[in-house]
Motif scaffolding. Structure first.
Motif, PDB file in Angstrom:
ATOM      1  N   GLY A  58       0.813  -1.200   0.000  1.00  0.00           N
ATOM      2  CA  GLY A  58       0.000   0.000   0.000  1.00  0.00           C
ATOM      3  C   GLY A  58       0.854   1.260   0.000  1.00  0.00           C
ATOM      4  N   GLU A  59       0.365   2.285  -0.653  1.00  0.00           N
ATOM      5  CA  GLU A  59       1.078   3.556  -0.705  1.00  0.00           C
ATOM      6  C   GLU A  59       0.221   4.661  -0.124  1.00  0.00           C
ATOM      7  N   GLU A  60       0.882   5.562   0.565  1.00  0.00           N
ATOM      8  CA  GLU A  60       0.205   6.741   1.083  1.00  0.00           C
ATOM      9  C   GLU A  60      -0.281   7.592  -0.095  1.00  0.00           C
ATOM     10  N   VAL A  61      -1.458   8.163   0.045  1.00  0.00           N
ATOM     11  CA  VAL A  61      -2.050   8.952  -1.034  1.00  0.00           C
ATOM     12  C   VAL A  61      -2.161  10.399  -0.578  1.00  0.00           C
ATOM     13  N   ILE A  62      -1.611  11.303  -1.361  1.00  0.00           N
ATOM     14  CA  ILE A  62      -1.711  12.736  -1.105  1.00  0.00           C
ATOM     15  C   ILE A  62      -2.438  13.361  -2.286  1.00  0.00           C
ATOM     16  N   SER A  63      -3.513  14.070  -1.999  1.00  0.00           N
ATOM     17  CA  SER A  63      -4.301  14.659  -3.068  1.00  0.00           C
ATOM     18  C   SER A  63      -4.903  15.972  -2.594  1.00  0.00           C
ATOM     19  N   LYS A  64      -5.441  16.723  -3.542  1.00  0.00           N
ATOM     20  CA  LYS A  64      -6.146  17.951  -3.207  1.00  0.00           C
ATOM     21  C   LYS A  64      -7.608  17.828  -3.595  1.00  0.00           C
TER      22      LYS A  64
END
Length: 326
Positions: A58-64
């Motif tokens: 799993g990967e951390e998700v950064i979004s706006k």
């Protein structure tokens, strides 16, 4: 040291992705330019293994979001992001901040770094916790206790750095927004419980906050006043009564619960104002010093409320309150 010329979505993603590649023992200093220079330190919470977590793809998700809020989901490596005032301006106080997001994500700037930067203008260190979320596939067990593990470790780690950061170890408080307010109140009522195995000497320090500020907080997980999304994210669809009661924090206030600042809007349609009222009543019953401000309007998730003429002064009320703590 890395120079970012402007804080935008791409830079933020690079910022977090860079941190994720570092070893957990590494301390990184990043200078972010946002019209004025502000120095922040990002450091991992856990020096060894992260409790209740296994290796995953799993990967951390950064979004706006559409309204420009920076969201972090699927947190893999919990961290502290530290903003310190200049030494000559420091009051010695520090506030550890838990952003909200229904335990499904973190409104990382809106209820995190934006708040930390404002605190520094009053000489208060602002420290944002990127805490793990129960829905992460990397959580192997005890998902309901994982945020509390990170919260306890966070305040102990800050306390261990008090000399280095010119912080008074007896003036370290916490601030939480919405579900982050639930986590803050959980820490404030369960700080002396052992929820993870000791990793180093930091874990010998107290996890008790010296004060709490709970901003439109989730407090209870019981009906009818709970925030259903937070409850489901934390405990699942069919939570046992024992788990619900354990994390309904109005039921765990004691005489040594930290002094508390409460803020809510009466028309909050997501987290009913009854959450703050119940906590206020429990604090009063146990003679814990508390201040509560309830505004007639404001809704939910207003952060600093800078565009609301009635609400925007709430942070000054907090500054007055925290300056006059015994």
């Amino acid at each position: 040291m890395i120079q970012w010329p402007i804080l935008n979505g791409n830079v933020i993603n690079n910022h977090f992705n860079f941190i994720k590649t570092l070893k957990k023992s590494t301390l990184v200093i990043i200078l972010i330019s946002v019209g004025m220079s502000a120095q922040d330190t990002i450091m991992p919470l856990w020096p060894k293994s992260i409790p209740n977590q296994h290796q995953s793809n799993g990967e951390e998700v950064i979004s706006k979001s559409d309204d420009g809020i920076l969201w972090v989901t699927n947190v893999q490596e919990p961290t502290l992001e530290v903003y310190l005032p200049s030494k000559r301006n420091m009051t010695g106080q520090a506030v550890i901040i838990f952003p909200g997001g229904g335990y499904a994500g973190l409104a990382y700037d809106w209820e995190g770094t934006d708040i930390a930067k404002v605190l520094t203008t009053k000489g208060i260190a602002g420290i944002v916790v990127k805490y793990r979320l129960p829905g992460s596939k990397s959580i192997s067990e005890g998902k309901h206790v994982v945020p509390l593990q990170d919260a306890q470790r966070a305040i102990r780690l800050v306390r261990s750095k008090s000399d280095e950061w010119n912080i008074d170890s007896k003036k370290i408080g916490i601030m939480g927004f919405s579900a982050g307010g639930h986590l803050a109140s959980t820490l404030g009522t369960h700080y002396n419980e052992s929820v993870y195995k000791r990793q180093d000497e930091v874990d010998d320090l107290s996890a008790r906050p010296d004060f709490m500020a709970l901003i439109y907080p989730v407090i209870t997980l019981g009906e009818p006043s709970t925030h259903t999304g937070s409850r489901v994210s934390l405990l699942g669809e069919d939570a046992a009564d024992e788990s619900v009661n354990y994390l309904s924090n109005e039921k765990h206030v004691q005489a040594n619960t930290p002094p508390t600042f409460l803020l809510h809007a009466m028309d909050d349609g997501a987290v009913p104002v009854e959450n703050s009222i119940m906590f206020f009543d429990a604090l009063r019953e146990h003679n814990v010093p508390t201040t509560m401000h309830v505004y007639p309007t404001g809704g939910h998730g207003f952060s600093l409320a800078l565009k609301d003429q009635k609400l925007k002064g709430w942070i000054d009320l907090f500054f007055d309150w925290v300056a006059n703590l015994d």
